[in-house]
Enzyme design. Structure first.
Site, PDB file in Angstrom:
ATOM      1  NE  ARG A  29     -26.188 -82.728 -81.948  1.00  0.00           N
ATOM      2  CZ  ARG A  29     -26.082 -83.890 -82.564  1.00  0.00           C
ATOM      3  NH1 ARG A  29     -25.799 -83.965 -83.842  1.00  0.00           N
ATOM      4  NH2 ARG A  29     -26.265 -85.015 -81.897  1.00  0.00           N
ATOM      5  CG  ASN A  93     -24.621 -84.013 -90.176  1.00  0.00           C
ATOM      6  OD1 ASN A  93     -24.661 -84.893 -89.345  1.00  0.00           O
ATOM      7  ND2 ASN A  93     -24.035 -82.838 -89.965  1.00  0.00           N
ATOM      8  CG  ASP A 111     -31.893 -90.787 -89.108  1.00  0.00           C
ATOM      9  OD1 ASP A 111     -32.081 -90.007 -88.167  1.00  0.00           O
ATOM     10  OD2 ASP A 111     -32.811 -91.266 -89.793  1.00  0.00           O
ATOM     11  CG  ASP A 113     -24.219 -88.827 -89.361  1.00  0.00           C
ATOM     12  OD1 ASP A 113     -24.688 -87.771 -89.775  1.00  0.00           O
ATOM     13  OD2 ASP A 113     -24.654 -89.425 -88.360  1.00  0.00           O
ATOM     14  CG  ASP A 126     -25.401 -92.721 -86.735  1.00  0.00           C
ATOM     15  OD1 ASP A 126     -25.037 -93.518 -85.849  1.00  0.00           O
ATOM     16  OD2 ASP A 126     -25.093 -91.524 -86.735  1.00  0.00           O
ATOM     17  CD  GLU A 129     -29.807 -91.884 -85.349  1.00  0.00           C
ATOM     18  OE1 GLU A 129     -30.365 -90.789 -85.179  1.00  0.00           O
ATOM     19  OE2 GLU A 129     -28.584 -92.054 -85.179  1.00  0.00           O
TER      20      GLU A 129
END
Length: 189
Positions: A29, A93, A111, A113, A126, A129
């Site tokens: 991002r 994060n 990943d 959070d 997450d 993830e």
């Protein structure tokens, strides 16, 4: 609109780009035009307000509300304090400490959070993830250990209302941003 590309780094009022990557080196991002509010030896505080964000798949969107961002060279997390009408929400994060080069402030997103709602309720997000990516990209055991330790540090900060989690911090840095924006408008006249 960037900072002087000499060795001095960004100064208060400069705009920088922020780029997050995944463990395999792929771009995750990008945030354009984050205003720098403060730099120190180990930390950068900035603010996003209607900032263009580009996702790894090319999708683009613009942030909706002002958000104070906090990055540190020693902590394995960064903090986004979103200033909303119903109070401040936080998105934290779990990530590598940042590096800053002439292109951008960069970090690796791991990943996990932590979301904190205005009423103080916390959610770890997450984890699934993280488990998938940990296997896929072979996160070293040291990374897992570091991230677990830093989740604890982060939760302590949240519970103790330390640093970015204190209302005073939000008030000071948002007021500083408003002052810098007023100065920019005056300078344009």
């Amino acid at each position: 609109m960037g900072f002087d590309k000499s060795n001095r780094g960004p100064r208060e009022g400069d705009f920088i780009t922020i780029k997050s990557y995944k463990h395999d080196g792929s771009l995750h991002r990008t945030w354009r035009d984050t205003m720098v509010l403060k730099t120190s030896e180990n930390a950068i505080i900035g603010l996003n307000d209607h900032t263009l964000v580009t996702e790894d798949d090319g999708r683009r969107w613009v942030t909706r509300e002002p958000a104070i961002v906090y990055f540190h060279k020693k902590y394995w997390f960064n903090i986004i304090a979103m200033i909303r009408d119903n109070g401040v929400s936080y998105y934290c994060n779990l990530a590598s400490p940042y590096v800053l080069d002439k292109e951008a402030l960069k970090y690796i997103d791991y990943d996990l959070d932590v979301k904190v709602f205005p009423d103080g309720e916390k959610h770890l997000l997450d984890a699934d993830e993280y488990a998938v990516h940990s296997k896929k990209w072979h996160y070293p055991p040291e990374i897992d250990k570091i991230l677990k330790a830093h989740v604890k540090i982060l939760v302590d900060w949240i519970n103790d209302e330390t640093g970015p989690f204190s209302q005073g911090y939000i008030d000071i840095w948002y007021a500083r941003y408003q002052h810098l924006m007023q100065q920019r408008l005056k300078d344009r006249r």
